[in-house]
Scaffold this active site. Sequence first.
Site, PDB file in Angstrom:
ATOM      1  N   GLU A  16       0.866  -1.191   0.000  1.00  0.00           N
ATOM      2  CA  GLU A  16       0.000   0.000   0.000  1.00  0.00           C
ATOM      3  C   GLU A  16       0.896   1.233   0.000  1.00  0.00           C
ATOM      4  O   GLU A  16       1.881   1.288   0.735  1.00  0.00           O
ATOM      5  CB  GLU A  16      -0.899   0.035   1.245  1.00  0.00           C
ATOM      6  CG  GLU A  16      -1.764   1.309   1.264  1.00  0.00           C
ATOM      7  CD  GLU A  16      -2.543   1.508   2.558  1.00  0.00           C
ATOM      8  OE1 GLU A  16      -3.552   0.826   2.746  1.00  0.00           O
ATOM      9  OE2 GLU A  16      -2.128   2.366   3.371  1.00  0.00           O
ATOM     10  N   THR A  47      -3.966   4.760  -1.596  1.00  0.00           N
ATOM     11  CA  THR A  47      -5.009   5.264  -0.701  1.00  0.00           C
ATOM     12  C   THR A  47      -5.702   6.496  -1.287  1.00  0.00           C
ATOM     13  O   THR A  47      -5.206   7.143  -2.219  1.00  0.00           O
ATOM     14  CB  THR A  47      -4.450   5.623   0.694  1.00  0.00           C
ATOM     15  OG1 THR A  47      -3.552   6.712   0.543  1.00  0.00           O
ATOM     16  CG2 THR A  47      -3.755   4.449   1.341  1.00  0.00           C
ATOM     17  N   ALA A  50     -10.038  10.679   2.775  1.00  0.00           N
ATOM     18  CA  ALA A  50     -11.450  10.724   3.187  1.00  0.00           C
ATOM     19  C   ALA A  50     -11.930  12.162   3.087  1.00  0.00           C
ATOM     20  O   ALA A  50     -11.151  13.094   3.202  1.00  0.00           O
ATOM     21  CB  ALA A  50     -11.587  10.227   4.617  1.00  0.00           C
ATOM     22  N   HIS A  77      -8.122   2.829  -3.968  1.00  0.00           N
ATOM     23  CA  HIS A  77      -9.044   2.919  -2.832  1.00  0.00           C
ATOM     24  C   HIS A  77     -10.089   3.982  -3.188  1.00  0.00           C
ATOM     25  O   HIS A  77      -9.748   5.018  -3.757  1.00  0.00           O
ATOM     26  CB  HIS A  77      -8.320   3.376  -1.564  1.00  0.00           C
ATOM     27  CG  HIS A  77      -7.267   2.425  -1.078  1.00  0.00           C
ATOM     28  ND1 HIS A  77      -6.865   2.367   0.235  1.00  0.00           N
ATOM     29  CD2 HIS A  77      -6.518   1.485  -1.727  1.00  0.00           C
ATOM     30  CE1 HIS A  77      -5.927   1.439   0.380  1.00  0.00           C
ATOM     31  NE2 HIS A  77      -5.688   0.899  -0.797  1.00  0.00           N
ATOM     32  N   ARG A 107     -15.918   2.793   3.136  1.00  0.00           N
ATOM     33  CA  ARG A 107     -16.807   3.848   3.615  1.00  0.00           C
ATOM     34  C   ARG A 107     -16.011   5.140   3.820  1.00  0.00           C
ATOM     35  O   ARG A 107     -16.449   6.221   3.479  1.00  0.00           O
ATOM     36  CB  ARG A 107     -17.444   3.415   4.941  1.00  0.00           C
ATOM     37  CG  ARG A 107     -18.511   4.383   5.403  1.00  0.00           C
ATOM     38  CD  ARG A 107     -18.806   4.211   6.857  1.00  0.00           C
ATOM     39  NE  ARG A 107     -17.692   4.676   7.668  1.00  0.00           N
ATOM     40  CZ  ARG A 107     -17.678   4.653   8.992  1.00  0.00           C
ATOM     41  NH1 ARG A 107     -18.692   4.124   9.657  1.00  0.00           N
ATOM     42  NH2 ARG A 107     -16.642   5.117   9.663  1.00  0.00           N
ATOM     43  N   ASP A 109     -13.266   7.259   6.706  1.00  0.00           N
ATOM     44  CA  ASP A 109     -13.406   7.710   8.099  1.00  0.00           C
ATOM     45  C   ASP A 109     -14.228   8.976   8.168  1.00  0.00           C
ATOM     46  O   ASP A 109     -14.249   9.768   7.233  1.00  0.00           O
ATOM     47  CB  ASP A 109     -12.020   7.932   8.709  1.00  0.00           C
ATOM     48  CG  ASP A 109     -11.450   6.628   9.235  1.00  0.00           C
ATOM     49  OD1 ASP A 109     -12.237   5.796   9.745  1.00  0.00           O
ATOM     50  OD2 ASP A 109     -10.224   6.434   9.112  1.00  0.00           O
ATOM     51  N   GLN A 174      -7.018  -4.604   8.322  1.00  0.00           N
ATOM     52  CA  GLN A 174      -6.383  -3.545   9.092  1.00  0.00           C
ATOM     53  C   GLN A 174      -5.103  -4.129   9.695  1.00  0.00           C
ATOM     54  O   GLN A 174      -5.007  -5.342   9.898  1.00  0.00           O
ATOM     55  CB  GLN A 174      -7.360  -3.116  10.208  1.00  0.00           C
ATOM     56  CG  GLN A 174      -6.862  -2.055  11.149  1.00  0.00           C
ATOM     57  CD  GLN A 174      -6.559  -0.758  10.439  1.00  0.00           C
ATOM     58  OE1 GLN A 174      -5.544  -0.676   9.760  1.00  0.00           O
ATOM     59  NE2 GLN A 174      -7.402   0.243  10.596  1.00  0.00           N
TER      60      GLN A 174
HETATM   61  P1  FAD Z   1     -17.794  -0.310   6.401  1.00  0.00           P
HETATM   62  O1  FAD Z   1     -17.547  -1.627   5.752  1.00  0.00           O
HETATM   63  O2  FAD Z   1     -18.932   0.486   5.912  1.00  0.00           O
HETATM   64  O3  FAD Z   1     -17.919  -0.557   7.975  1.00  0.00           O
HETATM   65  C1  FAD Z   1     -17.926   0.543   8.863  1.00  0.00           C
HETATM   66  C2  FAD Z   1     -18.774   0.211  10.087  1.00  0.00           C
HETATM   67  O4  FAD Z   1     -20.151   0.037   9.691  1.00  0.00           O
HETATM   68  C3  FAD Z   1     -18.381  -1.091  10.785  1.00  0.00           C
HETATM   69  O5  FAD Z   1     -18.607  -0.939  12.163  1.00  0.00           O
HETATM   70  C4  FAD Z   1     -19.330  -2.114  10.182  1.00  0.00           C
HETATM   71  O6  FAD Z   1     -19.554  -3.200  11.079  1.00  0.00           O
HETATM   72  C5  FAD Z   1     -20.601  -1.275   9.987  1.00  0.00           C
HETATM   73  N1  FAD Z   1     -21.364  -1.747   8.812  1.00  0.00           N
HETATM   74  C6  FAD Z   1     -20.855  -2.117   7.605  1.00  0.00           C
HETATM   75  N2  FAD Z   1     -21.843  -2.466   6.762  1.00  0.00           N
HETATM   76  C7  FAD Z   1     -23.009  -2.316   7.438  1.00  0.00           C
HETATM   77  C8  FAD Z   1     -24.379  -2.500   7.111  1.00  0.00           C
HETATM   78  N3  FAD Z   1     -24.717  -2.905   5.877  1.00  0.00           N
HETATM   79  N4  FAD Z   1     -25.308  -2.219   8.051  1.00  0.00           N
HETATM   80  C9  FAD Z   1     -24.975  -1.784   9.294  1.00  0.00           C
HETATM   81  N5  FAD Z   1     -23.660  -1.593   9.663  1.00  0.00           N
HETATM   82  C10 FAD Z   1     -22.706  -1.854   8.759  1.00  0.00           C
HETATM   83  N6  FAD Z   1      -9.756   5.288   4.725  1.00  0.00           N
HETATM   84  C11 FAD Z   1      -9.614   6.298   3.834  1.00  0.00           C
HETATM   85  O7  FAD Z   1     -10.190   7.373   4.035  1.00  0.00           O
HETATM   86  N7  FAD Z   1      -8.875   6.166   2.691  1.00  0.00           N
HETATM   87  C12 FAD Z   1      -8.242   5.006   2.390  1.00  0.00           C
HETATM   88  O8  FAD Z   1      -7.587   4.901   1.359  1.00  0.00           O
HETATM   89  C13 FAD Z   1      -8.373   3.900   3.312  1.00  0.00           C
HETATM   90  N8  FAD Z   1      -7.794   2.709   3.044  1.00  0.00           N
HETATM   91  C14 FAD Z   1      -7.995   1.656   3.901  1.00  0.00           C
HETATM   92  C15 FAD Z   1      -7.449   0.398   3.583  1.00  0.00           C
HETATM   93  C16 FAD Z   1      -7.632  -0.681   4.440  1.00  0.00           C
HETATM   94  C17 FAD Z   1      -7.051  -2.033   4.056  1.00  0.00           C
HETATM   95  C18 FAD Z   1      -8.350  -0.519   5.652  1.00  0.00           C
HETATM   96  C19 FAD Z   1      -8.507  -1.675   6.602  1.00  0.00           C
HETATM   97  C20 FAD Z   1      -8.888   0.717   5.973  1.00  0.00           C
HETATM   98  C21 FAD Z   1      -8.737   1.809   5.105  1.00  0.00           C
HETATM   99  N9  FAD Z   1      -9.285   3.058   5.381  1.00  0.00           N
HETATM  100  C22 FAD Z   1      -9.135   4.098   4.486  1.00  0.00           C
HETATM  101  C23 FAD Z   1     -10.009   3.288   6.638  1.00  0.00           C
HETATM  102  C24 FAD Z   1     -11.525   3.048   6.502  1.00  0.00           C
HETATM  103  O9  FAD Z   1     -12.097   3.985   5.621  1.00  0.00           O
HETATM  104  C25 FAD Z   1     -12.128   3.184   7.894  1.00  0.00           C
HETATM  105  O10 FAD Z   1     -11.701   2.124   8.717  1.00  0.00           O
HETATM  106  C26 FAD Z   1     -13.630   3.355   7.959  1.00  0.00           C
HETATM  107  O11 FAD Z   1     -13.954   3.753   9.295  1.00  0.00           O
HETATM  108  C27 FAD Z   1     -14.444   2.111   7.646  1.00  0.00           C
HETATM  109  O12 FAD Z   1     -14.388   1.792   6.329  1.00  0.00           O
HETATM  110  P2  FAD Z   1     -15.020   0.404   5.803  1.00  0.00           P
HETATM  111  O13 FAD Z   1     -15.003   0.428   4.352  1.00  0.00           O
HETATM  112  O14 FAD Z   1     -14.412  -0.747   6.507  1.00  0.00           O
HETATM  113  O15 FAD Z   1     -16.525   0.618   6.340  1.00  0.00           O
END
Ligand code: FAD
Length: 285
Positions: A16, A47, A50, A77, A107, A109, A174
């Site tokens: 990454e 990346t 956000a 991303h 999603r 942050d 993560q």
């Molecule tokens: P989601 O999958 O939407 O999950 C977020 C929360 O909502 C969780 O608690 C989940 O349990 C809950 N949830 C999910 N789906 C549902 C549903 N259908 N109904 C109800 N609840 C639900 N951030 C950036 O801004 N830019 C990046 O480039 C970036 N790269 C990343 C790369 C990796 C490998 C990882 C692990 C994280 C990265 N992040 C990045 C951080 C990420 O955006 C945050 O961790 C964010 O808070 C959650 O994103 P997510 O896509 O996992 O969210």
Amino acid sequence: MKISEIYKKKKSLSFEIYPPKKDAELENIDETLDVLCELKPDFISVTFGAGGSSNNNRTIELAKKIKYQYGVEPVVHLTCLHYDKQEIEEFARVLEAEGIENVLALRGDRNDRVEEKNVFKHSSDLITYMKQSHDFCFLGACYPEIHPESESRVTDIKDLKTKVDAGAEVLISQLFFDNSSFFRFKEDCSLADINIPIIPGVMPVINAAQIRRMVSICNAAFPERFQKIINRYENNRDALFDAGMSYALSQIIDLLVSDIQGIHLYTMNNPVVARRICEGIRNII
Ligand code: FAD
């Protein structure tokens, strides 16, 4: 090439990187990519800021460079919390036009300074929407120590299953410092019928500022062995570098001898780190 194809044949090694914010750093990115691409990763993910960062065009520029100048498959991303359908459509259109085939759907942050559009609340919404009219390979994020906003381990895994059912084909984790948390997570996923590749994300920790940042942004547990390294070498840059690299290497080797399908290295744009890790596993992966 779609990233999901890799796992039909082999384990993956991937990196990454982030798009540099400063123009001067952007000029140095070629030096970083020269080393990273020489290490022959299966893909490099880039990346995305956000909250509608203006740096996001650089994500796409960097992905293009990785694909066309270096011949390595990029993963872009893409976050959704701060965008509406039209904006996501525009990103999708540009990615397609540039021949980018792989999207890590996120999603993103929360950011108090940027309005949430309330159109895409979860990454699964983004995947469902984009799949209607676009043919990307979607990757998703996962959290061995559960996402900080998840009520419980059960809801976290249930939501992950929703993401996979929506169309995520590969999961990237993560960072974590205790492999047992990843192994337990993988087992829980398999009980929940999540059977796609789950790739552990490993970050070699090499300086004290980075450690403090990690503590503030992710809730990764620090095992005693790791904590001892920090306590002992926090103020000794070179020693911390050596110890941090050794810790990450032992983590990676333990993962590789277990039943995992790849390693995703959070490089922090540091080619020295990536090279040293790759040298340590050259005959293993
Ligand atoms: P989601 O999958 O939407 O999950 C977020 C929360 O909502 C969780 O608690 C989940 O349990 C809950 N949830 C999910 N789906 C549902 C549903 N259908 N109904 C109800 N609840 C639900 N951030 C950036 O801004 N830019 C990046 O480039 C970036 N790269 C990343 C790369 C990796 C490998 C990882 C692990 C994280 C990265 N992040 C990045 C951080 C990420 O955006 C945050 O961790 C964010 O808070 C959650 O994103 P997510 O896509 O996992 O969210």
